[in-house]
Structure formats: structure tokens, C-alpha cells
Enzyme design. Structure first.
Site, PDB file in Angstrom:
ATOM      1  N   TYR A   1      63.322   4.542   9.104  1.00  8.21           N
ATOM      2  CA  TYR A   1      64.534   5.236   9.526  1.00  8.21           C
ATOM      3  C   TYR A   1      64.433   5.871  10.909  1.00  8.21           C
ATOM      4  O   TYR A   1      65.396   6.439  11.410  1.00  8.21           O
ATOM      5  CB  TYR A   1      64.914   6.307   8.497  1.00  8.21           C
ATOM      6  CG  TYR A   1      65.657   5.755   7.307  1.00  8.21           C
ATOM      7  CD1 TYR A   1      64.987   5.027   6.333  1.00  8.21           C
ATOM      8  CD2 TYR A   1      67.022   5.950   7.162  1.00  8.21           C
ATOM      9  CE1 TYR A   1      65.666   4.519   5.237  1.00  8.21           C
ATOM     10  CE2 TYR A   1      67.705   5.454   6.066  1.00  8.21           C
ATOM     11  CZ  TYR A   1      67.020   4.734   5.106  1.00  8.21           C
ATOM     12  OH  TYR A   1      67.703   4.246   4.025  1.00  8.21           O
TER      13      TYR A   1
ATOM     14  N   ASP B   1      65.096   6.118  -0.647  1.00  2.17           N
ATOM     15  CA  ASP B   1      66.496   5.693  -0.611  1.00  2.17           C
ATOM     16  C   ASP B   1      66.787   4.782  -1.801  1.00  2.17           C
ATOM     17  O   ASP B   1      67.768   4.973  -2.522  1.00  2.17           O
ATOM     18  CB  ASP B   1      66.764   4.940   0.705  1.00  2.17           C
ATOM     19  CG  ASP B   1      68.188   4.418   0.777  1.00  2.17           C
ATOM     20  OD1 ASP B   1      69.104   5.168   0.408  1.00  2.17           O
ATOM     21  OD2 ASP B   1      68.368   3.258   1.191  1.00  2.17           O
TER      22      ASP B   1
ATOM     23  N   ASP C   1      56.643  -0.764  -6.552  1.00  2.00           N
ATOM     24  CA  ASP C   1      57.168  -1.797  -7.465  1.00  2.00           C
ATOM     25  C   ASP C   1      56.948  -1.397  -8.919  1.00  2.00           C
ATOM     26  O   ASP C   1      57.857  -1.490  -9.754  1.00  2.00           O
ATOM     27  CB  ASP C   1      56.573  -3.184  -7.147  1.00  2.00           C
ATOM     28  CG  ASP C   1      55.070  -3.173  -6.960  1.00  2.00           C
ATOM     29  OD1 ASP C   1      54.465  -2.076  -6.900  1.00  2.00           O
ATOM     30  OD2 ASP C   1      54.474  -4.269  -6.886  1.00  2.00           O
TER      31      ASP C   1
ATOM     32  N   LYS D   1      53.005   2.208  -1.181  1.00  3.77           N
ATOM     33  CA  LYS D   1      52.637   0.796  -1.262  1.00  3.77           C
ATOM     34  C   LYS D   1      51.314   0.647  -0.507  1.00  3.77           C
ATOM     35  O   LYS D   1      51.186  -0.133   0.442  1.00  3.77           O
ATOM     36  CB  LYS D   1      53.765  -0.058  -0.648  1.00  3.77           C
ATOM     37  CG  LYS D   1      53.626  -1.552  -0.847  1.00  3.77           C
ATOM     38  CD  LYS D   1      53.865  -2.033  -2.265  1.00  3.77           C
ATOM     39  CE  LYS D   1      53.599  -3.527  -2.395  1.00  3.77           C
ATOM     40  NZ  LYS D   1      53.596  -4.000  -3.794  1.00  3.77           N
TER      41      LYS D   1
ATOM     42  N   ASP E   1      68.870   5.685  -5.887  1.00  3.30           N
ATOM     43  CA  ASP E   1      70.066   5.021  -6.439  1.00  3.30           C
ATOM     44  C   ASP E   1      69.774   4.475  -7.841  1.00  3.30           C
ATOM     45  O   ASP E   1      70.612   4.573  -8.736  1.00  3.30           O
ATOM     46  CB  ASP E   1      70.536   3.860  -5.542  1.00  3.30           C
ATOM     47  CG  ASP E   1      71.535   4.313  -4.479  1.00  3.30           C
ATOM     48  OD1 ASP E   1      71.361   5.430  -3.947  1.00  3.30           O
ATOM     49  OD2 ASP E   1      72.475   3.554  -4.184  1.00  3.30           O
TER      50      ASP E   1
END
Ligand code: IPM
Ligand code: MG
Length: 354
Positions: free
Chosen positions: A138, A240, A216, A184, A244
Site C-alpha cells: 500500500y 485487507d 493461507d 507469509k 472482509d
């Protein structure tokens, strides 16, 4: 206590949900020691169409001078992706709002509409995501060419330290006994730096258990055993995406709130959902994500856990009587945005008067 609150209504359903949240702030102003003054700071797609900028200088000046910002949602379907939305990133970067706090709590009364089977809900879902909010992909360092495109995932030690510290302090404040870090590190260099800093810093919080999970795997555990998580700290892009996913567990994206925070400085509060052009103007958007963002504002910017708590109880009580369409129940009345907002407002008024 006089406070100035900047208001960005935004696009689509933004103005509708912001109206209801402002009503909640007015009740707080009328019935407690807080005295709020509101000042408009337009931003987003409609503003871009009018002035050629999604964040006019005057809006940003207004925001900087205020004590907090309540933000609706921005984005219009007839604009290219990012044209309106980049205003959010300008505010996050411009005010150095390095924490994105995203609580995901399933109200008992909404348990029946949670998409998970009862055994996976266990003794309940109450997770707070602490998303890094200024670094990583970002930072928008990159280029787009005809045959290739790149973005740099840049994390600094300082950037990792401050967000991880916030997460541990938050966990301590809430009495959580575990902090989960999502990364990760098996592939990405920034995650390797992140993980080593997470371990280093955990040493100062010996009473808090730590856990590392790859992004994951986390996406699976989030729907398999969400009851295992309390405070979850993660990078910008991962945060992000998983917020959701998590938002659906509490009934609807319309329920989810957030705070873009720099402790001690002007911070921005917004629902997680977008401008939802498909339902804009129909009066059916769920105002609860925005109202719960006001709750976060009271707690994080104005230091009032008590009022935050009252808002929380008012929302819960209202959910027992009526619902917007996204969280509809066959046995309860279906309410419009305004009706849902009014119901919560009346519950809050009664609680604050008492
Ligand atoms: C969010 C949104 C924003 C983000 C967009 C609109 C820039 O999805 O707040 O989660 O990616 O952070
Ligand atoms: Mg998002």
C-alpha cells in the site's frame, strides 16, 4: 469536553449510513459531558467529478484540525477503480494512521445467521484484527507498463515495531491472553523481518502467548475455528483480505467497523464496506458498521470505554427487535437504514438518560 468531528459522507450509500452515525454522536453530545461540533470534509468520487480531485485541500485541512474523522464510503461505478478510493490512502498516509483496527464480534442474537455451523462457532467469535496501515504494497511504490507491472512490498523495522507494539498493548488492555501474527514468512522477505520482530517484542509481554500462522492457513482456520483467535496482527494487504472474509462471519459486511488510528492524533473511523452503488439511494443499507465505528471513535480517540459500551448494548438491543435486509430474520421486522438507526438511537438515549 468540546470536540470537533470532521464528516466525510462520501459516495453511494455513504451519506445514508453516516447520517445515522451522526445521530448517535448527537445523542452522546446531548446526554454526556461530550460536546461535539461537526464540520464537513467532502471527499470521494462525486467530489472528484466536481473539482478534479478526490480530496480537496480544504477538506484535508479541515480533517487535520479536527479531533477525529467519521468517514462514510467512497467509490462510483462509472469511475475507474482507484480514482475515488485513493482518497482513503491519502488520508491514511497523510495522517500516518498506522493502525487499522477491525473488530469482528458476533452478537449472540445474530448467531442464527452466521454462515458457520454451530460447532465451528464454538463459544463465540470475538476477534480484533490489527492491520498495519501505512506500509507494504500500500505504499504504492511501483510502476505500470504495457507488458509488466510491479509494486514493492516494503516494510521497515520501525513500521513493524510500532504496529506489533500496538497489538500487544491492545491485547493487554483487553485482557487477551494470546496474540496471533499472520504472515507469509515461508516465502516473503518482509514477512521474515516481521516475524523476527514479533518474536523479539513478545519477550516484553511474558503473560501473553504468541502464535504464528501463514496467511493461507489462517484463511482456513478463520472459518474452521474462529473462537481460537483474540488479537490478530498482520500486514496491510493480508489484513485487507482477511477482514472482509471475517466480516461475513458476523452476519454481513454491513456490520463491520474500523478505525484508522495513530494513537494520540486525529484518527479516522469508517465502516469496512464500500459505497455499495447497487443499493445506494434505496434506504436499505445497514448503518451498524458505521455506528460501531463511532463506538471505536469513543473508545480509541476519546478514551471513553463506557460510552463505547453503551453503544454496543444499544446495537445489541436493537437487533432483537428489527433488522436491515442484509441480516434479515423471519421473525423480526425488516427495517430501513433510517429505522434501524432510529431504533439504535432510541435504545442509546434510554441508556444514557438512566
Ligand atoms: C479497506 C478498503 C480499502 C483498502 C480500499 C478502498 C482502498 O478495501 O479499507 O479495506 O484496500 O484498504
Ligand atoms: Mg478492504
Amino acid at each position: 469536553m468540546k470536540k470537533t468531528i470532521a464528516i466525510t459522507r462520501g459516495d453511494g450509500c455513504g451519506p445514508e449510513v453516516v447520517n445515522e452515525a451522526v445521530n448517535i454522536l448527537k445523542i452522546v453530545s446531548d446526554f454526556t459531558e461530550f460536546d461535539f461540533e461537526f464540520i464537513e470534509a467532502p471527499a470521494g468520487g462525486e467530489v472528484w467529478k466536481k473539482y478534479g480531485t478526490n480530496l480537496p485541500e480544504q477538506s484535508f485541512e479541515t480533517i487535520k484540525k479536527s479531533d477525529a474523522l467519521l468517514f462514510g464510503a467512497i467509490g462510483l461505478p462509472d469511475l475507474k477503480p482507484g480514482i475515488a478510493e485513493s482518497a482513503i490512502l491519502k488520508i491514511r498516509q497523510g495522517l500516518d494512521l498506522y493502525v487499522n483496527l477491525r473488530p469482528i464480534k458476533l452478537y449472540q442474537v445474530l448467531r442464527e445467521i452466521c454462515p458457520l455451523k454451530d460447532e465451528f462457532i464454538g463459544d463465540g467469535i470475538d476477534i480484533t484484527f490489527v492491520r498495519e496501515n501505512t506500509e507494504g504494497l500500500y505504499k504504492n511504490i511501483g510502476k505500470l507498463e504495457e507488458n509488466s507491472a510491479e509494486n514493492l512490498m516494503l516494510y521497515t523495522r520501525e513500521g513493524c515495531e510500532r504496529i506489533i507494539k500496538f497489538a500487544f498493548e491492545f491485547a493487554k488492555r483487553k485482557g487477551h491472553n494470546k496474540v496471533t501474527s499472520v504472515d507469509k514468512a515461508n516465502i516473503l522477505k518482509p514477512s521474515q523481518l516481521w516475524r523476527s520482530i514479533f518474536h523479539e517484542m513478545s519477550k516484553s509481554y511474558s503473560k501473553i502467548e504468541i502464535e504464528d500462522i501463514y496467511i493461507d492457513a489462517f484463511c482456513q482456520w478463520l472459518i474452521r475455528a474462529p473462537f481460537k483467535f483474540q488479537t490478530v496482527v498482520t500486514g496491510n494487504m493480508f489484513g485487507d483480505i482477511i477482514s472482509d472474509e471475517a466480516a461475513f462471519l458476523i452476519g454481513s459486511l454491513g456490520m463491520a467497523s474500523s478505525g484508522n488510528i495513530h494513537p494520540g492524533k486525529v484518527s479516522m473511523y469508517e465502516p469496512i464496506h464500500g459505497s455499495a452503488p447497487d443499493i445506494a439511494g434505496k434506504g436499505i443499507a445497514n448503518p451498524i458498521g458505521t455506528i460501531l465505528s463511532v463506538k471505536l471513535m469513543m473508545e480509541e480517540s476519546f478514551n471513553s470505554l463506557e460510552i463505547g459500551n453503551e453503544i454496543d448494548h444499544a446495537v445489541e438491543a436493537a437487533l432483537q427487535e428489527g433488522r436491515t435486509v442484509d441480516i434479515r430474520s423471519n421473525s423480526l421486522k425488516t427495517l430501513s437504514t433510517i429505522e434501524m438507526g432510529d431504533l439504535i438511537a432510541s435504545k442509546l438515549k434510554r441508556r444514557l438518560k438512566a
